[in-house]
Design a protein around this motif. Structure first.
Motif, PDB file in Angstrom:
ATOM      1  N   PHE A   1       0.871  -1.133   0.031  1.00  0.00           N
ATOM      2  CA  PHE A   1       0.147   0.056   0.041  1.00  0.00           C
ATOM      3  C   PHE A   1       0.891   1.148   0.124  1.00  0.00           C
ATOM      4  CE2 PHE A   1      -2.595  -3.550   1.624  1.00  0.00           C
ATOM      5  CZ  PHE A   1      -3.946  -3.219   1.395  1.00  0.00           C
TER       6      PHE A   1
ATOM      7  N   ARG B   1      -3.264   3.180  -0.428  1.00  0.00           N
ATOM      8  CA  ARG B   1      -3.938   2.562  -1.608  1.00  0.00           C
ATOM      9  C   ARG B   1      -3.025   1.494  -1.930  1.00  0.00           C
ATOM     10  NH1 ARG B   1      -7.030   7.009  -3.518  1.00  0.00           N
ATOM     11  NH2 ARG B   1      -9.159   5.937  -3.672  1.00  0.00           N
ATOM     12  N   ASN B   2      -3.930   0.219  -2.294  1.00  0.00           N
ATOM     13  CA  ASN B   2      -3.100  -0.548  -2.879  1.00  0.00           C
ATOM     14  C   ASN B   2      -2.437  -0.250  -4.019  1.00  0.00           C
ATOM     15  OD1 ASN B   2      -2.399  -3.534  -4.138  1.00  0.00           O
ATOM     16  ND2 ASN B   2      -3.932  -4.222  -2.557  1.00  0.00           N
TER      17      ASN B   2
ATOM     18  N   ILE C   1      -1.816  -1.932  -6.725  1.00  0.00           N
ATOM     19  CA  ILE C   1      -2.485  -2.431  -8.107  1.00  0.00           C
ATOM     20  C   ILE C   1      -3.339  -1.370  -8.551  1.00  0.00           C
ATOM     21  CG2 ILE C   1      -2.390  -4.720  -7.291  1.00  0.00           C
ATOM     22  CD1 ILE C   1      -5.355  -4.829  -6.950  1.00  0.00           C
ATOM     23  N   PHE C   2      -3.969  -0.251  -7.744  1.00  0.00           N
ATOM     24  CA  PHE C   2      -4.734   0.734  -8.404  1.00  0.00           C
ATOM     25  C   PHE C   2      -4.043   1.882  -8.727  1.00  0.00           C
ATOM     26  CE2 PHE C   2      -7.509  -2.058  -5.421  1.00  0.00           C
ATOM     27  CZ  PHE C   2      -8.380  -2.173  -6.540  1.00  0.00           C
TER      28      PHE C   2
END
Lengths: 99, 625
Positions: free
Chosen positions: A68, A72-73, A75-76
């Motif tokens: 993160f 926010r992860n 992957i985003f």
């Protein structure tokens, strides 16, 4: 230089020897640069961790390590190419369950 | 005729008349509701009309294990306990584990329905199909652990399994629980329902075997299930050795470990004091539920100060409630408070949240030492926290004010105290600050039991599991669809069959319905498909919603506390996040749409008919909903 707070738990915190630390990086560094610094600092145990990071939505991966950036992860975001800024917070979430 | 999984009988006990009858478990009931929560909610809807006093004789208390319970299935000794909740006025449904659920099956029953009210305290003794009503005058006032031992001694069998209430249930605290062994049907005040019926305990012993429709197929299905469990990256050895306290660290890292009545989430680091290593230092052993190969319950012994010698199994939620929520970093006091809650028969989440709520009121000057029996009730004061637990249980002094939960307490205190009362529909919030996990927020707002993490746990947001899809925990878009999925899959594959919900996220996030259909088909001979299993989850959630609508609940009750809607998190991994009123409204709109409900959150007639809920459709139509 920029400072990035690195948080971790469980097996990864054991490798780091702490659950929170601050890492200094050159301006313009990306997440991959942070992982390079950590790999240099902690060697093979961290290399094994690095291979298990969940990096792209497309990966069919149910229980890897989630990374993160400011909550926010990645992957985003742009995955390991995501640009880091001074004061950012990175969290390594080992596979966990329960609750 | 049901071929397997079911004992074929439902026991109905009337406490008023001290009579009992046995009814057949029908194939229609089994096929459409499976068991557990499905059975319980079906009976509740059919038998407890709108407006029933939750603490009156007409409320019913239903204990329902599932078809898997008592078989060789791993992690299936679970049981739903269902009644109209005195805390929320909505469906009250909890699941509990241990050995009692399996024993109820061995005694010959798929469910137990308690009706009426005993004239004086008694306990039920269910012994292989024989039921007797025994006086409990001498047991009244005992804590739950002593009560269990005294009944075993009286009946002369140490293998009897007992579900009972403690002083909190006797005094009808709306946060009272029902305890069996060291397990709890903890939330929604089900212990008060039992206390209001003058029922101290239910003792069960049985020697029957749960039939299996196809032994060979079941054995193979079980092998597949165990193989998947072994492949889990979390279950063994991490979860088996650590249990739920590992979530303290995960929620800290994500910035959602609720702190100081949710006023300081992200501003406190609990890892050293309340994290895995601290918990491990108090660990002296583990406990299993019946036929569980995991044994996640970690027995901990308090080792310091006035708490020395207290033994308990504080789960993550308890560590949140007595730790983060109250700002207490003393793990021994948390172990002792947890033990006390179990002895008193009281929900540790609601109790801790009520204490943290009172601490914030004290710090803000809304209440003073004149209200708190002279105690300085500041955040972090572990001795004050610990002492208040038994006062709540016994309704003594200031504790009496908190004994019915924060919603009631805020109404009595006035002075805008409701602003600091962390609840939905009266049920206190569990340990995930939903400002940084928005599907959790929507689930708290819409769960049929109130703010209940166990009804639609968004494991995608906490553990990063990308099933059924990848999820950005800060986004509100897509959370309606996700919440419906989480609620239905958990109901269908955990609360009804019955199965430990930890398996859902740790072993079966991608194929829970398939595993459930595999196990249930070979066990019962009813040939469930995964799609049918998922539909049963939807059916049960809709029937529970219909019960709540009949009680007068509407969209306005699908809400979140003001703090969640107005105060962004100031620090940590979810800094800046909150759920605005507009975001909540958009999530609700999407959720109702996905559920096929009206914009007011009422299940449509067509939806209920599609799910085979003709009775519910008729009732809602009759009331003009």
């Amino acid at each position: 230089m920029i400072s990035v707070k690195v948080k971790s738990i469980m097996d990864i915190a054991d490798i780091f020897g702490c659950h929170e630390q601050v890492i200094s990086l050159p301006e313009g560094s990306r997440l991959s640069s942070l992982l390079d610094v950590l790999e240099k600092k902690y060697g093979q145990p961290f290399s094994a961790i690095r291979d298990k990071i969940y990096m792209r939505k497309e990966e069919n991966n149910s229980r890897k390590i989630n990374l993160f950036l400011n909550g926010r992860n990645i992957i985003f975001l742009d995955g390991l190419e995501t640009q880091l800024n001074d004061g950012d917070e990175v969290f390594f979430l080992s596979p966990v369950g329960g609750g | 005729m049901l071929k397997g999984g079911y004992m074929g009988k439902i026991l109905r006990v009337n406490l008023t008349n001290q009579t009992y009858t046995e009814e057949s478990t029908t194939e229609e009931l089994a096929r459409n509701f499976i068991g557990g929560a499905g059975f319980g909610i079906r009976f509740l809807f059919d038998e407890v009309p709108a407006g029933t006093d939750a603490l009156g004789p007409n409320n019913k208390l239903i204990f329902a294990p599932g078809p898997l319970t008592g078989t060789s299935a791993p992690c299936a000794s679970r049981m739903a306990v269902v009644a109209k909740s005195p805390l929320t006025g909505a469906v009250g449904m909890c699941t509990t584990g241990g050995y009692f659920p399996a024993e109820l099956k061995f005694a010959g029953y798929d469910a137990l329905i308690i009706e009426g009210k005993a004239e004086r305290p008694l306990y039920l003794w269910i012994n292989d199909g024989k039921v007797s009503f025994r006086r409990a005058d001498k047991l009244w006032g005992t804590n739950t652990f002593d009560c269990q031992q005294l009944i075993k001694d009286e009946l002369g069998d140490q293998n009897i399994r007992i579900a009972c209430i403690g002083p909190a249930g006797e005094l009808q605290s709306k946060i009272a629980s029902i305890i069996n062994e060291r397990r709890a049907a903890g939330r929604k005040g089900l212990g008060a329902v039992m206390g209001a019926k003058n029922l101290k305990a239910i003792a069960v012993r049985g020697h029957k075997t749960v039939p299996v429709a196809s032994e060979n197929d079941y054995k193979q299905a079980r092998s597949r299930m165990l193989k998947t469990m072994k492949e889990s990256p979390v279950l063994y050895p991490a979860f088996a050795n650590t249990g739920t306290p590992m979530v303290v660290e995960a929620t800290w890292g994500l910035g959602i470990f609720p702190t100081r009545n949710w006023s300081a989430t992200g501003e406190w680091d609990p890892v050293d004091k309340l994290g895995i290593k601290a918990n491990d230092s108090r660990k002296i052993g583990k406990e299993h539920c019946y036929n569980c190969p995991v044994a996640c319950s970690q027995l901990k012994l308090a080792r310091e100060g006035i708490y020395t010698g207290s033994l308990s199994v504080p789960e993550f939620e308890t560590i949140y409630a007595f730790g983060g929520q109250t700002g207490v970093g003393n793990l021994d006091s948390i172990i002792a408070a947890d033990r006390l809650c179990d002895e008193m028969g009281m929900d540790s989440i609601s109790t801790g949240v009520a204490i943290g709520f009172a601490m914030e009121l004290y710090e803000k000057g809304i209440i003073t030492k004149d209200d708190t029996d002279g105690v300085e009730l500041n955040f972090g004061n572990h001795e004050a926290m610990f002492k208040l637990v038994s006062k709540i249980g016994y309704r003594q002094g200031f504790g009496a004010l908190l004994a019915d939960g924060v919603k009631d307490a805020a109404a009595k205190i006035g002075k805008n105290a409701e602003k600091y009362a962390m609840h939905v529909k009266g049920l206190e919030l569990p340990g995930y600050d939903v400002r940084g996990a928005k599907a959790h927020g929507l689930n708290y707002a819409t769960s049929y039991t109130g703010a209940d993490h166990n009804r639609g746990y968004a494991f995608q947001e906490i553990f990063g599991i990308p099933e059924p899809e990848t999820v950005d925990r800060f986004a509100y878009e897509g959370k309606g669809r996700l919440t419906k999925w989480n609620q239905d899959i958990r109901t269908a594959t955990c609360d009804c069959p019955t199965m430990c919900a930890f398996l859902l996220d740790m072993a079966f996030p991608a194929n829970a319905a398939l595993n459930c259909a595999d196990m249930l088909s070979s066990l019962t001979g009813l040939n469930f498909t995964p799609a049918e299993i998922e539909k049963i989850g939807e059916r049960v959630n809709n029937l529970a919603r219909a019960f709540n609508v009949r009680e007068g609940f509407t969209r306005k009750d699908d809400n979140l506390p003001e703090r969640i809607l107005t105060e962004p998190l100031k620090e940590g991994g979810s800094k800046g996040q909150y759920i605005s009123r507009a975001e909540l409204d958009k999530m609700l709109d999407e959720y109702y749409y996905e559920r096929g409900w009206t914009a007011e959150g009422i299940p449509t007639k067509q939806k209920l008919l599609d799910l085979g809920l003709e009775n519910a459709a008729e009732e809602l139509e009759k009331m003009g909903a």
